[in-house]
Enzyme design. Structure first.
Site: not given
Ligand code: BTN
Length: 317
Positions: A115, A180, A312
């Site tokens: 992304r 992630k 975030r």
């Protein structure tokens, strides 16, 4: 090269004599071939006197296109190396008429896309790089929130593995222990009011143990402590993906909205949402029926959406 790959994939020592026999070359020529092999695949080969040669780490190789297609029940195109499975899926779609979804997967991507213009690190035979190409019939479906529905599919598939601290982060990351584990990139080709196609790209870190990635990442192997069978994981993912895409196409994201919210790790947290220079702060209240993020800002709840947004935790500097 492929033959050598299949023999060395087990990560155990093979003598120079055995490899020479296999390759039809002298023992002294084996080392030369192994050097070419190592450079070609980007894999480390260890040589130990008296024991032979082995890969620094064993590999779980993907089955053939035919075997995968049969196991999964969808046409699957497998490549040893490709620029991007999303890109290749669209090339295949543009070349011939496709009414049914199909899959593209690869052992490695040379230009994997993430992304917001980022690169997706895609080393050989370590992870899953998968695209489902979904043909869209004129004006028949609502694509809002589709990437979140795909996130639900990943969450369902991976939560069956019993991993601690697994969950989703808006809009479509899968986190493991705060790092992630997987990402989703949807690319739309054409106008959904006419005939169009969506490339649903999924990257999952499966067996990778070391890589230079510009964000905190995790892999399944890091947590499981053992090499995982990528064919098994791929099958799990595709099964849930088919179900969630079907549910989404029939009823929209609303069908999966509450499941998504239950898996969202940052519900109720104070967050910062940024897009370039612009930043918003608020407390996560969930997502709406289109997949937009709902943030409480004082007395108001505001919906935010858009592929360029980055989320975030507010206390995370
Ligand atoms: C993200 O940035 O979180 C999205 C990552 C998506 C990566 C996958 S790997 C398979 C497919 N092909 C690509 O080039 N990208 C997606």
């Amino acid at each position: 090269m492929r033959l050598l790959l299949e023999v060395l994939a087990d990560g155990v020592f093979h003598s120079g004599e055995e490899l020479g026999r296999l390759l039809g070359v002298s023992r002294s020529a084996v080392w030369k071939q192994l050097k070419r092999f190592s450079a070609y695949y980007g894999l480390e080969v260890q040589a130990v006197r008296g024991q032979g040669y082995r890969l620094a780490s064993p590999l779980s190789l993907l089955l053939s296109s035919d075997e995968l297609s049969q196991r999964i029940g969808l046409t699957c195109h497998l490549y040893e190396s490709i620029d991007s499975t999303n890109q290749e899926a669209y090339r295949l779609y543009a070349k011939a008429v496709h009414d049914e979804p199909f899959l593209v997967t690869a052992e490695r991507q040379t230009a994997g896309r993430g992304r917001r213009g980022r690169e997706w690190i895609s080393p050989f035979a370590q992870n899953i790089y998968l695209t489902m190409l979904l043909p869209i019939k004129a004006g028949s479906v609502c694509l809002d929130g589709l990437s979140l529905s795909v996130g639900v599919a990943l969450y369902r598939a991976l939560s069956g593995l019993g991993l601690p601290r697994l969950g989703l982060k808006w809009p479509n990351d899968v986190l493991l222990g705060g790092r992630k584990l997987a990402g989703i990139l949807l690319e739309l080709h054409g106008d959904p009011q006419r005939d169009a196609a969506v490339a649903i790209g999924i990257g999952i870190n499966v067996n990778m143990l070391a890589a230079e990635v510009d964000q905190a990442w995790a892999s399944l192997r890091m947590v499981a402590g053992r090499l995982l069978d990528r064919n098994f994981i791929l099958e799990l993912i595709v099964r849930e993906l088919q179900l969630c895409v079907e549910q989404h196409l029939a009823n929209g994201f609303i069908a999966l909205q509450s499941e998504w919210q239950r898996a969202h790790l940052w519900h109720g947290q104070q967050v910062r949402l940024s897009s370039g220079e612009h930043m918003q702060e608020g407390v996560v209240e969930g997502v709406d029926q289109t997949g937009a993020l709902l943030l409480r800002q004082g007395e108001q709840v505001v919906a935010f959406s858009g592929g360029e947004l980055s989320l975030r935790l507010a206390h995370d500097s």
